[in-house]
Design an enzyme around this catalytic site. Structure first.
Site, PDB file in Angstrom:
ATOM      1  N   SER A 294     -39.450  -6.027  18.190  1.00 42.04           N
ATOM      2  CA  SER A 294     -39.811  -4.687  18.651  1.00 42.04           C
ATOM      3  C   SER A 294     -40.108  -3.746  17.485  1.00 42.04           C
ATOM      4  O   SER A 294     -41.069  -3.964  16.747  1.00 42.04           O
ATOM      5  CB  SER A 294     -38.692  -4.153  19.546  1.00 42.04           C
ATOM      6  OG  SER A 294     -39.099  -3.011  20.245  1.00 42.04           O
ATOM      7  N   ASP A 305     -50.196  -5.157   7.444  1.00 44.09           N
ATOM      8  CA  ASP A 305     -51.623  -5.025   7.730  1.00 44.09           C
ATOM      9  C   ASP A 305     -52.322  -4.120   6.725  1.00 44.09           C
ATOM     10  O   ASP A 305     -53.516  -4.295   6.448  1.00 44.09           O
ATOM     11  CB  ASP A 305     -51.824  -4.463   9.145  1.00 44.09           C
ATOM     12  CG  ASP A 305     -51.592  -5.514  10.224  1.00 44.09           C
ATOM     13  OD1 ASP A 305     -51.187  -6.642   9.873  1.00 44.09           O
ATOM     14  OD2 ASP A 305     -51.799  -5.212  11.417  1.00 44.09           O
ATOM     15  N   LYS A 319     -41.770  -9.331  20.428  1.00 41.75           N
ATOM     16  CA  LYS A 319     -41.605  -8.386  21.541  1.00 41.75           C
ATOM     17  C   LYS A 319     -42.593  -7.248  21.325  1.00 41.75           C
ATOM     18  O   LYS A 319     -42.358  -6.331  20.548  1.00 41.75           O
ATOM     19  CB  LYS A 319     -40.179  -7.851  21.605  1.00 41.75           C
ATOM     20  CG  LYS A 319     -39.956  -6.865  22.748  1.00 41.75           C
ATOM     21  CD  LYS A 319     -38.525  -6.346  22.751  1.00 41.75           C
ATOM     22  CE  LYS A 319     -38.323  -5.313  23.854  1.00 41.75           C
ATOM     23  NZ  LYS A 319     -39.101  -4.073  23.605  1.00 41.75           N
TER      24      LYS A 319
END
Length: 402
Positions: A294, A305, A319
């Protein structure tokens, strides 16, 4: 596979709710409202019929609970109805406040094993240590068949503010302790300045003050500037989305942190980084494992990224959904915890059921001591036990500082 279970607070109490029907809500001018009213009448009739004629006596409350449970059985496992006590505990958890005994238990087929005794908790005061085996609870021996029952009784004792007695084994020594539940304040961030001026931050979960604590340490380590940073997110189950976003913003100067997508308009949002950073031009390594989920994945993906961090460890949990706490107007104090959105990483990837693949894969066997080792790192600087994931992170930083 070892299953970590948290029993610091109580979440199981009965749900009491009533259904109020009004025939006056019928309106031929509003077909949707007419259908909804008819559905409520049908539900009321079914409950009343079962309550009156079923061979075994069932209360109205039981049947309403079953109806509510049936709805949530159709949804994902992260959605749930929270009664007043459960809703209060959820909000206290987000503040890092718990009421209970202050220890975590790992279960296997043969034993209940103390995983962690939180600092300054009743368990820590009583002398519980990681690795202690629970042999008996209130004179009741623990075996492979009654572990869940024992754990439920411990939860109930905390809820009722009753002390418990545990018989424990530590190595070849057995001993007994009595523990009274109490209010516990947990800190989600552990920090240590390691050798070679490498900063280490262990984030166990994301509560209301997590970003503030992280900011404190990053500012403290600016003079002199640290030579590298390890973010340890192993076994971090997540928590508050805004806290993960705020921490990511400390590293990012621009760009998308995370985007959420849902059916209702407010569930669709893009979180952007603000200008300025707390730390820059420093090698950053994030350690994750299959227990990282999460909000921990949101932070990891945001830095990865944007090519600001290298990820070491195991594939994360996966999740990729966001839950909202929605208050109930009828049963005041209760809430509905509902999955309202899915999130995507800055690169547009959805992580649900997939997880984050590490750049440097270092797999540990089931039942590894990553929580214990992380605590050791934060306390003494380097793990007492061998921690291959941590060592890989340090090696990567040292290599990139040459």
């Amino acid at each position: 596979m070892t299953r970590l279970m948290r029993y610091v607070l109580i979440l199981t109490t009965g749900i009491v709710i009533g259904i109020s029907l009004s025939v006056a809500s019928y309106s031929p001018k509003n077909p949707r409202r007419t259908a909804a009213a008819g559905d409520l009448i049908l539900l009321h009739e079914v409950i009343e019929t079962v309550e009156t004629y079923y061979v075994d006596q069932l209360s109205h409350e039981q049947l309403v609970n079953a109806a509510i449970g049936g709805i949530f059985n159709m949804l994902d496992s992260h959605s749930a109805f929270l009664n007043v006590a459960q809703a209060n505990d959820m909000q206290s958890s987000n503040r890092g406040e718990y009421y209970g005994f202050g220890f975590e238990v790992a279960t296997n087929k043969q034993a209940l094993i103390i995983q962690t005794a939180f600092p300054d908790s009743p368990a820590a005061t009583a002398g519980l240590q990681t690795g202690d085996k629970i042999l008996a609870y209130n004179q009741q021996a623990v075996n492979g068949n009654n572990q869940q029952q024992i754990l439920d009784q411990i939860k109930l004792a905390a809820q009722q503010k009753q002390p418990i007695k545990l018989q424990l084994a530590r190595g070849q020594t057995t001993f007994e302790v009595a523990i009274k539940p109490a209010s516990i304040r947990l800190h989600s961030v552990q920090a240590k300045l390691l050798a070679d001026n490498i900063g280490y931050l262990r984030i166990t979960h994301f509560q209301q003050d997590t970003a503030q604590d992280v900011q404190h340490w990053l500012q403290l380590w600016q003079q002199p500037q640290i030579s590298g940073l390890v973010l340890d997110l192993r076994d971090n189950p997540g928590g508050l989305l805004e806290q993960a976003v705020a921490i990511a913003d400390m590293f990012l100067d621009q760009g998308v942190i995370v985007a959420t997508q849902g059916r209702y308009i407010n569930a669709n949002e893009v979180f952007y980084a603000s200008a300025g950073t707390q730390i820059s031009k420093v090698p950053v390594v994030i350690i994750i494992n299959k227990g990282s989920a999460s909000a921990a994945e949101i932070l990891t993906a945001a830095l990865h990224d944007h090519q600001l961090a290298t990820v070491v460890g195991e594939t994360s949990f996966g999740k990729g959904t966001v839950q909202s706490l929605i208050p109930n107007l009828y049963d005041r104090g209760s809430m509905i915890k509902l999955t309202t959105a899915r999130y995507t990483t800055p690169n547009g990837k959805m992580l649900d059921t997939q997880g984050i693949e590490p750049d440097i894969k270092v797999t540990l066997p089931d039942g590894d001591d990553s929580l214990t080792m992380a605590t050791d790192i934060a306390r003494v600087g380097y793990p007492v036990k061998q921690d291959q994931q941590f060592n890989a992170a340090i090696s990567w930083i040292e290599t990139h500082n040459q």
